[in-house]
Design a protein around this motif. Sequence first.
Motif: not given
Length: 386
Positions: A136-140, A186-189, A193-195
């Motif tokens: 999640e941190r990496d996606i952000a 995208l599933p984790l996003a 809520g990062l989506i």
Amino acid sequence: MLSRDVSAGNLIFSQGDGADCAYLIEQGEVDIFVERDGRRQPLTVLGAGEVFGEMGVIDGLPRSATARAHTDCSLVVVSAEQIQQVVARSDPFFAELMRKLVGRLRDTQSSLIAGRETVGQHSSDFGPGYAEVVRERDIAEAIISGEIEPYLQPIVDLGGRTVLGYETLARWKSETMGLMRPFDFLPLARRTGLIRRIDLTMADRAMAICARLGNRADAPFVSINVSAWLIQDRSLTATLARMMDQHGVAPGRICLEVTETMLIEDLDAAEEAMDDLRDLGIRLALDDFGTGLSSLSVLHRLPFDVIKVDGSLVQGCQTSARQRAVLRGILDLCGRLDMEVVAEGIEDVGTARALGDLGFTMGQGQHFAPPAQAEQAMAAWREEVP
């Protein structure tokens, strides 16, 4: 999520401080201790994969201990807002259970401090949520750095094979993991809520691409994917209007693709938001039509302009009379509802010809072009324009 690097010996937080975040140790070790009667009493040494600082975030009380970097540390910062959102989304019973467990932990810690000097030993066990929190941190960070970018796939006229528009598809070009497709992140996003941030970032970059395609009458439109959560947001219209004004893009050049309609919790809110978008001049498309993620029941409720038929209904249609009958039925239904139809997942010339014979006029798929970086896709279009 943000990262924080702390050098050995430096404080992370002090006993009695307010709790505005928790930490997950990515690398290094952290000493946890309390000050009691002028003496420092060690509690434990935490290692990679362990979380600390969460109790005060959950129960709202000050920090019960001090945290200091035992070695150079790399920490993932989990904000109080993120934790509270997770607690708020959970079942009320489990939310209350979590608060009671935190209270018991505080009581146990106080008792142990009074009776002994050390509690627990060093542990480097990775908790079950460690990988997900780090990802999640990496996606952000990827959103902020621009690593998540729009790739373009053309939507073509099946008769003349000219490019009518482009669908923007999110791709993550990670420096460490390479090119990642939507199902990789995208599933984790969506769960975290990062989506929303991804949707809006992709929308802004798609507007910039649309502006670069020019304002000619035959310039391609740009189709942007938005999540079920975002399409219910009444503020979306104003946000997109600001983006279009900033980039100088006419609303008619933009189409929003909505998938996962079964996840729309409030159809009334979605209908109102979509009416606002259509009033602005933006077109709306129902993506993946014909799969379990989209339903006939939404067609009479939500004001779609375009239906995108999923590739699972398209592939093999040249050899299946039953499949062709289904596709004719979709064309007839959409014609009665005054909706345009795009066939997705076209992978060979035989399928393209069969769809043209059935009456389809627009298509998309690997047969015409795979998704490509914006510069490459736009260069190919310019070469085709006389």
